[in-house]
Structures are given as C-alpha cells and as structure tokens.
Design an enzyme around this catalytic site. Sequence first.
Site, PDB file in Angstrom:
ATOM      1  N   SER A  15       0.929  -1.256  -0.121  1.00 52.20           N
ATOM      2  CA  SER A  15       0.085   0.040   0.041  1.00 52.20           C
ATOM      3  C   SER A  15       0.955   1.415  -0.117  1.00 52.20           C
ATOM      4  O   SER A  15       0.127   2.015  -0.571  1.00 52.20           O
ATOM      5  CB  SER A  15      -0.649   0.571   1.482  1.00 52.20           C
ATOM      6  OG  SER A  15      -0.177   0.262   2.148  1.00 52.20           O
ATOM      7  N   ASN A  16       2.008   1.435   0.785  1.00 51.97           N
ATOM      8  CA  ASN A  16       2.573   2.140   0.485  1.00 51.97           C
ATOM      9  C   ASN A  16       3.663   2.190  -0.943  1.00 51.97           C
ATOM     10  O   ASN A  16       4.014   3.829  -1.402  1.00 51.97           O
ATOM     11  CB  ASN A  16       4.101   2.876   1.772  1.00 51.97           C
ATOM     12  CG  ASN A  16       3.388   2.457   3.096  1.00 51.97           C
ATOM     13  OD1 ASN A  16       3.033   3.822   3.074  1.00 51.97           O
ATOM     14  ND2 ASN A  16       3.064   1.520   4.301  1.00 51.97           N
ATOM     15  N   ASN A 109      12.888   4.379   5.125  1.00 53.69           N
ATOM     16  CA  ASN A 109      12.136   3.431   6.059  1.00 53.69           C
ATOM     17  C   ASN A 109      10.929   4.253   6.026  1.00 53.69           C
ATOM     18  O   ASN A 109      11.414   5.473   7.007  1.00 53.69           O
ATOM     19  CB  ASN A 109      13.188   2.304   6.675  1.00 53.69           C
ATOM     20  CG  ASN A 109      12.027   1.310   7.046  1.00 53.69           C
ATOM     21  OD1 ASN A 109      11.651   0.698   6.567  1.00 53.69           O
ATOM     22  ND2 ASN A 109      12.038   0.971   8.669  1.00 53.69           N
ATOM     23  N   HIS A 111       8.142   3.621   9.711  1.00 54.24           N
ATOM     24  CA  HIS A 111       7.812   2.548  10.495  1.00 54.24           C
ATOM     25  C   HIS A 111       6.677   2.363  11.114  1.00 54.24           C
ATOM     26  O   HIS A 111       6.337   4.164  11.497  1.00 54.24           O
ATOM     27  CB  HIS A 111       9.394   2.424  11.475  1.00 54.24           C
ATOM     28  CG  HIS A 111       8.858   1.870  12.865  1.00 54.24           C
ATOM     29  ND1 HIS A 111       9.225   0.617  12.281  1.00 54.24           N
ATOM     30  CD2 HIS A 111       8.577   1.679  14.429  1.00 54.24           C
ATOM     31  CE1 HIS A 111       9.024  -0.306  13.296  1.00 54.24           C
ATOM     32  NE2 HIS A 111       8.844   0.801  14.438  1.00 54.24           N
TER      33      HIS A 111
END
Length: 201
Positions: A15-16, A109, A111
């Site tokens: 989804s990202n 990244n 998180h």
Amino acid sequence: MRKANIVVFASGTGSNFSAVVRAVKTGVIKANVALLICDNPDAPVINKAVKAKIKTVIIAAKDFPSRDSFEKAVIGVLRSCNADLIVLAGFMRILSPSFVKRYPKRIINIHPALLPSFKGAHAIRDAFEYGVKVTGVTVHFVDEQTDHGPVIIQEPVRIEGKDTLQRLEKRIHKVEHRIYPEAIDLCLRGRLRFRGRKVVR
Ligand code: GRF
C-alpha cells in the site's frame, strides 16, 4: 535536469508502494519510480506494480545462499538503474551495514510507530497491546542499526477508546500514505540538513 530515480524495496501488500506511485503521478513527488525490487515472489505488491506499469525485479532471498550474495544481486540491479533514493516500503529484510554504507543518506524507511518506541516487525500491535495512548508513524534514514537512523518526519496518532487493532492499523496506514510522499519529496529536493544525527529543514 534529469528527474531523480526512486527505487522501492517491498516484500508484502504494497500500500505504501502504491501511495508513492500515486504521488509521482499527481506531481507531489517530481521523480520517476524507476523500479520495484521485491524479495518475495508471492507478494501482492508485484501485481500492483504490473498494473501501474512499474518495472519490477524479483530477487527471491531464498534463491541465494547468503545475505551477502543476495545483496550483491540487489546492488547489480541498482547499478543498472541509476538509483538516487532507495525507499523501503514494508521490506522485511535487514540490510547489512556494508550495503547501507554504500548508499549514505540515500535509503529511507517508514515505521508504523514513534521510534525509538516499538521497533520491530509488529509495531502497531505491540503499541496497541502495550496500551500506550499515542503511537504514530516515523520516516527515517536507514543506518547500520535496525529502526534507528535519523528521523525525517514523525506524526503522532492518538489511540482512541473505540480502536480495535484493525481500526488502528487502518488509521496508521492512512497517515503513512500521506507522509511518506512528503518525506520523499523533502529528500529529493535537498531540503534536509544534518546536525549530528538530527535532521533539520
Ligand atoms: C507499513 O506499515 C510500514 O510502515 C511497515 O511495513 C508496512 C508495509 O505495508 N514498514 P504495505 O506493504 O506498504 O501495505
């Protein structure tokens, strides 16, 4: 001036990845998604890349005898596409210190918690079960330690009484899909400066 090349690394749902692709299409990020590198041949993200017409290379970790040989294959692919920024989006492998050193301040990244709280692969669940009242999302540069590098953007998400784990996951993902493109844009526009391990705009 040539557009920057983003390479997304993902292992799962994607989804990202889709949010980044959408942000490029709508001009929020002025760059190309040059490539998706996926380490899991069964990952749903592969289908998303096919639909979005993004070139995909599957490098299945299980086909390599060691992390070193796996990473050598990844490095070979990255060389071929002039990667400017490596965007980890649910990439379920820990990159070795030597891989990270090769791309200084060029790997980021996302998180799903407010680092340094709730590191690891189950951050949303861990925060929910712990009973914290506020969790959130962190976008950070990747350094030699897991879930540790300099923070680019953090956004809090308040845990509400009516949240189930599933509801909280949805609310966290919604924030991710908005702030990851913002962070990528900041990185690519060279808007970020470092003061020690702190990132300043
Ligand atoms: C996201 O929650 C991200 O923060 C974490 O892994 C998850 C990936 O989800 N690193 P998706 O594959 O992008 O849907």
